[in-house]
Structure formats: C-alpha cells, structure tokens
Design an enzyme around this catalytic site. Structure first.
Site, PDB file in Angstrom:
ATOM      1  CE1 TYR A  48       1.027  -0.228   4.417  1.00 53.35           C
ATOM      2  CE2 TYR A  48      -0.165   1.850   4.428  1.00 53.35           C
ATOM      3  CZ  TYR A  48       0.699   0.970   5.040  1.00 53.35           C
ATOM      4  OH  TYR A  48       1.234   1.280   6.262  1.00 53.35           O
ATOM      5  CE  LYS A 102       3.048   3.128   3.168  1.00 53.54           C
ATOM      6  NZ  LYS A 102       3.150   3.252   4.620  1.00 53.54           N
ATOM      7  CD  GLU A 112       9.543   1.766  10.799  1.00 51.29           C
ATOM      8  OE1 GLU A 112       9.517   2.718  10.011  1.00 51.29           O
ATOM      9  OE2 GLU A 112       9.423   0.584  10.424  1.00 51.29           O
ATOM     10  CG  LEU A 162       8.096   2.287   4.967  1.00 49.29           C
ATOM     11  CD1 LEU A 162       7.772   0.963   4.282  1.00 49.29           C
ATOM     12  CD2 LEU A 162       6.845   3.121   5.124  1.00 49.29           C
TER      13      LEU A 162
HETATM   14  N1  PDD Z   1       2.601   4.983   7.403  1.00 47.82           N
HETATM   15  N2  PDD Z   1       7.248   3.780   9.071  1.00 47.82           N
HETATM   16  C1  PDD Z   1       6.118   3.051   9.033  1.00 47.82           C
HETATM   17  C2  PDD Z   1       6.108   1.741   9.731  1.00 47.82           C
HETATM   18  C3  PDD Z   1       4.982   3.531   8.350  1.00 47.82           C
HETATM   19  O1  PDD Z   1       3.867   2.780   8.311  1.00 47.82           O
HETATM   20  C4  PDD Z   1       5.042   4.796   7.724  1.00 47.82           C
HETATM   21  C5  PDD Z   1       3.866   5.361   6.959  1.00 47.82           C
HETATM   22  C6  PDD Z   1       6.243   5.535   7.801  1.00 47.82           C
HETATM   23  C7  PDD Z   1       6.398   6.882   7.161  1.00 47.82           C
HETATM   24  O2  PDD Z   1       6.470   6.789   5.750  1.00 47.82           O
HETATM   25  P1  PDD Z   1       5.944   7.969   4.819  1.00 47.82           P
HETATM   26  O3  PDD Z   1       6.708   9.186   5.221  1.00 47.82           O
HETATM   27  O4  PDD Z   1       6.283   7.513   3.471  1.00 47.82           O
HETATM   28  O5  PDD Z   1       4.472   8.120   5.091  1.00 47.82           O
HETATM   29  C8  PDD Z   1       7.323   4.980   8.469  1.00 47.82           C
HETATM   30  C9  PDD Z   1       1.431   5.409   6.673  1.00 47.82           C
HETATM   31  C10 PDD Z   1       1.239   6.887   6.678  1.00 47.82           C
HETATM   32  C11 PDD Z   1       0.230   4.626   7.162  1.00 47.82           C
HETATM   33  O6  PDD Z   1       0.388   3.449   7.398  1.00 47.82           O
HETATM   34  O7  PDD Z   1      -0.877   5.184   7.278  1.00 47.82           O
END
Ligand code: PDD
Length: 284
Positions: A32, A147, A179, A204
């Site tokens: 996703y 992801k 994280e 991620l």
């Molecule tokens: N989550 N780390 C994890 C485990 C994440 O699920 C996410 C993003 C990030 C940040 O990545 P980005 O800057 O590309 O959004 C880091 C999304 C927003 C979610 O699951 O809703």
C-alpha cells in the site's frame, strides 16, 4: 458517500467489493501507499509511486497499471470526493485465487483499490500540542522496508499506547529505536544535531523522511543517520516523527519523560514549516 476505485471502476463505497479469496485478505499479500493531499494537490507523489514499484519488486508482484494511470486515478478520486486536505490510500494485492500458500503470479490479476479520507493535516491537535510516545518491543517481521498491509502489530501497538495514556508507540529492537508504529522516529540532541536511524530491512524508507533530509540538506542543516537508544531519546532536547499523514509530528514525552518542556520544540516546528512549504511547491 465517497466514490472509491476498485479494479478499473469508480463506485460508491458501499458497492465496492473484492473477493473473499483475495490474497490480501487471506495472506496479507498486499502492498500500500498513503499520499497526502493539500489544497487539492498530491504531496510527494512520484516518490510514493517509486516506493510502490520497489515494494512490488521485492515481493515479485506485478503492477498492471502505468504510473500515468495511477496519477490520473488519484486525481479523479480527489476531484470526485472534493478532497481539499486529507489522504489517498492505495492498496494493491497479488489477486484472488483459491487458498494455497503457493502461488503463480502470472495466473493472478492484481487487485487495485484506492479511496480518499478527508481530514485536516495542517491545523491539527498533534501539530499544536505534540504527542506522547511510549516504547514497545519491535516484534514485526524482518522486512519492514517493504510497505505491506501486515499491520496487525502496529495496530496493537497503537492500542497499547492509547491504553497507557499516550498517542503512539516507538518500537525498540536490540536496544535501539527502529521507528514509530506508522512513522519514522527522529531526535534533536542537546548539541542541536537532528538524528534518525539509517535505512535497513528494519524500517520503512519513509517518503517524508527522505524529503525532510533533502530539504534540510539544501538549507545547510544535514540530518545525521545513526542508531539511537530509547534512553538517548528520553535525554534529547526534542523528538519528532515523520509520515505522509502527519508530516512532522512533535513528540513531547517518551515513557512519561517530558521533552522540550512538554511542548513542541523549535527545531521540530521549523522542520514542519519547511516541509509543508517545500512540499506545496512540488505538489501535483
Ligand atoms: N505509514 N514507518 C512506518 C512503519 C509507516 O507505516 C510509515 C507510513 C512511515 C512513514 O512513511 P511515509 O513518510 O512515506 O508516510 C514509516 C502510513 C502513513 C500509514 O500506514 O498510514
């Protein structure tokens, strides 16, 4: 009622359906992306699509639509649902086939679903008041750089944080912070260094993280990539998280230890402002 996209069609949300045999449902065999929308425009869109390709590549999953189609679908949904501020969620799974651990990607047609969520992203309680964090062990699998939709542990982590009176959790593996449950973790040391852990299979590669690093570099303040412990984080001047849906979220306490006087810190707020301004310049 929202209009959502399912496998080539724009349909009312209550008519949107996928098969019970979908491998996303049965095996969490899906990936996703979440891209934010500001002023009706997409933030960091090319980077989200590049990461989608990377995730698909790592799992040997086919992507049957072009990047141009994906942009057009995002824009169509934003427009049909009048999204001024919010996110577009995209999920792609390997497809539907009778349940079997083994699969033949060539015989499967990937499932593609997108929907929007309108909500304020700039003027939020988190931006104004900051967030309380608790630490939890990182019990996820070994490829957190992909992801995937295997989000049970992050979901339970957020539930635990809430039960402990906090807003989110940071995960700790081998003594160091990996994280947040759905965001990347940063600290600002008492010497003013901005620190986040290096990329690996353990986290991620956040799009917001990468953009923040690039904007900071351009402003002459580089972000240091090194591991840090939860103890170092509790002793930091400031801490914050980054994600597409929060941008830069100030952290005001970790496991009950207050940071930056219990309110969002100046470095964090500066980065948040820079991120929003620079992203808007590049919005599609
Ligand atoms: N989550 N780390 C994890 C485990 C994440 O699920 C996410 C993003 C990030 C940040 O990545 P980005 O800057 O590309 O959004 C880091 C999304 C927003 C979610 O699951 O809703």
């Amino acid at each position: 009622m929202r209009t959502v996209y399912v496998n080539g069609n724009y349909v009312p949300e209550d008519e949107a359906k996928v098969s019970v045999f979908d491998r996303g449902f049965l095996f969490a065999d899906g990936i996703y992306e979440v891209a934010s929308v500001l002023g009706g425009k997409l933030i960091d869109f090319p980077a989200h699509i590049a990461r989608l390709h990377r995730s698909a590549g790592e799992l040997g999953m086919r992507i049957d639509v072009t990047d141009e189609d994906l942009l057009a679908i995002h824009r169509e949904l934003v427009s049909r649902n009048n999204v001024e501020e919010g996110v577009v969620y995209l999920q792609m799974t390997r497809g539907a086939i009778d349940r079997d651990f083994l699969f033949d990607t060539d015989k499967l047609t990937p499932t593609l679903v997108l929907f929007t969520q309108s909500r304020p992203l700039i003027d939020t309680a988190v931006a104004k008041n900051g967030m309380k964090i608790v630490s939890i062990p990182d019990l996820r699998w070994g490829r957190c750089d992909i992801k995937t939709v295997q989000l049970l542990y992050p979901s339970l982590g957020k539930m635990e944080a809430k039960a402990r009176g906090a807003d989110d959790a940071w995960m700790v593996r081998d003594g160091v912070v990996t994280e947040g449950t759905s965001n990347n973790a940063f600290i600002v040391t008492k010497n003013g260094a901005i620190v986040t852990r290096p990329l690996s299979h353990a986290i991620l590669p956040g799009i917001t993280r990468a953009a923040l690093m690039a904007y900071s570099e351009a402003n002459g303040t580089s972000i240091e990539e090194r591991e840090f412990t939860i103890e170092e984080a509790k002793d930091a001047a400031e801490a914050f998280i980054s994600s597409a849906s929060v941008f830069v979220g100030p952290v005001i306490s970790i496991d009950g230890v207050e940071l930056s006087g219990g309110k969002p810190g100046p470095v964090t707020l500066g980065l948040r402002k820079t991120y929003i301004e620079e992203s808007l310049k590049r919005a599609l």
